[in-house]
Structures are given as structure tokens and as C-alpha cells.
Design a protein around this motif. Structure first.
Motif, mmCIF file in Angstrom:
data_model
loop_
_atom_site.group_PDB
_atom_site.id
_atom_site.type_symbol
_atom_site.label_atom_id
_atom_site.label_comp_id
_atom_site.label_asym_id
_atom_site.label_seq_id
_atom_site.Cartn_x
_atom_site.Cartn_y
_atom_site.Cartn_z
ATOM 1 N N GLN A 133 28.663 23.395 82.627
ATOM 2 C CA GLN A 133 27.605 24.313 83.045
ATOM 3 C C GLN A 133 26.405 24.219 82.115
ATOM 4 O OE1 GLN A 133 27.378 28.276 82.036
ATOM 5 N NE2 GLN A 133 28.147 27.959 79.986
ATOM 6 N N LEU A 192 27.520 23.276 87.023
ATOM 7 C CA LEU A 192 27.095 24.601 87.443
ATOM 8 C C LEU A 192 25.868 25.051 86.666
ATOM 9 C CD1 LEU A 192 30.574 26.438 87.473
ATOM 10 C CD2 LEU A 192 29.452 25.251 89.377
ATOM 11 N N ASP A 193 25.077 25.906 87.308
ATOM 12 C CA ASP A 193 23.945 26.553 86.647
ATOM 13 C C ASP A 193 23.820 27.950 87.236
ATOM 14 O OD1 ASP A 193 21.696 27.292 85.298
ATOM 15 O OD2 ASP A 193 20.342 25.865 86.280
ATOM 16 N N HIS A 194 24.696 28.836 86.791
ATOM 17 C CA HIS A 194 24.754 30.193 87.330
ATOM 18 C C HIS A 194 24.266 31.245 86.342
ATOM 19 C CE1 HIS A 194 26.521 28.589 90.818
ATOM 20 N NE2 HIS A 194 27.789 28.612 90.469
#
Length: 366
Positions: free
Chosen positions: A292, A312-314
Motif C-alpha cells: 500500500q 492499494l491506496d486507501h
């Protein structure tokens, strides 16, 4: 010990296995490209496992390296100095985000004390028995470790990697439990990437205000002055501005690459250890996956240098391995789809030659 020796021990994944995985992907019932990045992940896993079709991920494990950093005494962290043991205790008690996710995903968690600054009696023997030293030095004015301690920390990471590989772990989610760790990590990344302190200084997992950010930036600036003269020796660099947890993570990552054990990286601390590892053995990042984006500018710079594209990039900034663990189901899904989806039935020949061959075989039998 010379970390450059790992360059001769680490090999690239077999390109032939990747080609086999790509060819099998072309034959699956789902059209190529329909699964997006899941296809890329499956091929990465296949080459890491040296197996086509890929095997499903059955025994993942979270490995967390814990340590305190003396630089946290400058109030550069959202947590008080020498309180990393509280994060360890909370994780063991199941009350941290990482612990909740690990419980939900049924993934065991291993915590390795590399350099906590607390009485050993506060934690289980299984955690503290590996400690290299009590806390790491204040890197803006002194070395984080002695040369002997840096080597001991790297050897600790190597030993943990061997234990995981020997126990049947097939994928590691790597994280850290530290206070002040992002300051040391940013220093390492700035030194290895040749950038200034302001470019790599973030606000850490716990968050800091503007005044603390300026103190952190100044600490990284001063530590960088101490780091630049030792850039030619990765072990000395870890001793000068790293820390016991960072040195242990570097040894762990390098030995995982030797043992062909794939690793999912979490935040900036893991990225810093990986960047040091890449400096020692340029093939090593082929065995690692970025789980991430943590929002730390130093992490983004390190991942770009290693050509690792995060899954991911949340906006998950809590650290402790949470972002990498959130990526685990994505990796498991990629492996399961590639392993279990059926292949298309071979298309029948249009000119009827197959039928003719069968008729000739029947005549010969008669």
C-alpha cells in the motif's frame, strides 16, 4: 559481515516459469485482461513459487519487528518516546487494527523485539528473547547502534527469515511496531536517494502538528549529515542512522529473497529496510511486493526507486502492517483465480481432419 555478499546469493525468479504462467493465462476461460492487476499478481506469485500453475497462498504470516528510537525524545512522533512496548502489548491483546484484521483473516502474527526500550518482564519471553539492545541511539547526534549490534540485528532478521521459510510460511506480511521509526526510515531513504530532509519528512502513523514536523525535519537534516559519509557501507549506514528494528528487517528481507519467500511490504519503515537491501543486492526487490501507499513521502520515493507499484491506496496511515495485511486478500484472490479457473476447451478443427484420423484408426483396428 558484508551485506554485498547477498548479491551473489539472490537470484532472479525463473523467467521460464513466468512465461508458462502467461501462456496458461491465455488459455483460461476468463479473457486476458478481464481480471486486471490480479493477472500480474498471479504471475509474480508463480515465479516466486517457481510453480505453474501457481499454488494458492495457504500459510501466510504477519511478522512485526519492534523497536524504540532515541530520536523520538525530540518530540518528533505522535507517541511518547520509549512506548513502543505499549503497541506490542496492545497487539498481543488483540486491540490494535492489525490484530483485528489478522484475527478476521485468520493470519498468525509474530512479533520480534529487536530494540524495545522497556523492562523485559512487561512482555512475553517469546517476544523479548531476541532483543539486540534496549532502544536505539539518537541518530541526529549519535550512532543508532554499534557495529557489533548492527551485525547482530541483521543476523537476527536472517534467523527469523530462515525460521519462517522452514516452518512452511508461503507469504510474509512485513510490518513494524516502533516509535521514532519513521524518522530513522526517512533519513535512510533521503541518504540513499540523495534528497533533502524536507522532501522525505512526513507526519508518521500517529500524526504530528506543524511544530513537531519542523523538529522532525531538523532531526533528519542533522542525521543526514552523519549518514552521507558512510553511504558506501550498508551495515555501517544502518548502525549510524538506522536502528535495531531496521537492521533486523533488512536482514530479514534479504534472507527471504535468498530463500525465495515472497514478502508484502507495509509502510515507510519496511520500504527503508528494503531500499538498503536493494543497495546490497539489486535482484532482491523481485521477491517483494508493495502492499500500500502509506502517505509518507519517503515511502513513495523508496518504492519509486525500487520500481515497486503499490497494490492499494486507501489512505491507511496507521502503520503496524495494516495496509500490507489489507492487501493480502487481494494477493490470495489472484492466486486462487489463477490456480482454480478452468482452461478453455480446445477448439474443434474446422476442416474435419480430426474425424478422418479417428476413422482411419477404426479401420486399422478392424
Amino acid at each position: 559481515m558484508n551485506l554485498d555478499d547477498f548479491s551473489d546469493l539472490i537470484e532472479r525468479p525463473d523467467g521460464g516459469v513466468r512465461r508458462d504462467a502467461e501462456e496458461r493465462r491465455e488459455r483460461l476461460v476468463v479473457p486476458p485482461g478481464a481480471l486486471g492487476r490480479l493477472d500480474e499478481l498471479a504471475e509474480w506469485l508463480s515465479t516466486a513459487q517457481q510453480a505453474s500453475p501457481v499454488r494458492t497462498v495457504e500459510q501466510p504470516r504477519v511478522v512485526l519487528f519492534a523497536g524504540d528510537h532515541g530520536v523520538a525524545g525530540l518530540d518528533v512522533s505522535g507517541r511518547a518516546a520509549s512506548t513502543a512496548h505499549e503497541l506490542v502489548r496492545a497487539t498481543l491483546d488483540g486491540s490494535t487494527p492489525l490484530a483485528v484484521l489478522a484475527r478476521r483473516f485468520s493470519v498468525p502474527v509474530r512479533i520480534v523485539d529487536a530494540g524495545l526500550d522497556c523492562d523485559p518482564e512487561l512482555l512475553p519471553e517469546a517476544v523479548v528473547r531476541t532483543r539486540v539492545r534496549r532502544g536505539s541511539g539518537r541518530i541526529d547526534v549519535e550512532d543508532a547502534l554499534t557495529a557489533e549490534e548492527a551485525e547482530a540485528a541483521v543476523r537476527l532478521g536472517i534467523a527469523v527469515a530462515d525460521e519462517e521459510a522452514d516452518s512452511g510460511t508461503d507469504l510474509v506480511v512485513l510490518g513494524d511496531l516502533s516509535v521514532g521509526g519513521t524518522t530513522a526510515a526517512a533519513t535512510l531513504i533521503a541518504a540513499l536517494c540523495g534528497t533533502d530532509a524536507s522532501v522525505v519528512t512526513g507526519r508518521g502513523g500517529a500524526g504530528i502538528d506543524d511544530l513537531a514536523w519542523m523538529r522532525k525535519c531538523a532531526a533528519i537534516r542533522d542525521a543526514l549529515r552523519r549518514a552521507r559519509p558512510v553511504l558506501g557501507d550498508q551495515l555501517e549506514l544502518l548502525a549510524t542512522v538506522g536502528g535495531a528494528d531496521l537492521a533486523a528487517m533488512t536482514g530479514f528481507l534479504l534472507q527471504c529473497a535468498v530463500r525465495r519467500l515472497p514478502v508484502v511490504l507495509d509502510g515507510v519503515v519496511g520500504a527503508a529496510a528494503a531500499l538498503v537491501g536493494q543497495r546490497a543486492a539489486f535482484r532482491a526487490p523481485d521477491w517483494w511486493l508493495a502492499g500500500q501507499l502509506s502517505g509518507e513521502p519517503a515511502q513513495a520515493k523508496a518504492l519509486d526507486r525500487m520500481a515497486l507499484n503499490p497494490l492499494l491506496d486507501h489512505g491507511v496511515v496507521v502503520g503496524q502492517g495494516c495496509g500490507a495485511l489489507l492487501a493480502l486478500p487481494f494477493v490470495q484472490a489472484a492466486a486462487a483465480l489463477a490456480a482454480e479457473l478452468p482452461e478453455r476447451e480446445p477448439e474443434a478443427a474446422e476442416d474435419g481432419t480430426d474425424g478422418g484420423a479417428d476413422d482411419e484408426k477404426d479401420d486399422a483396428t478392424d
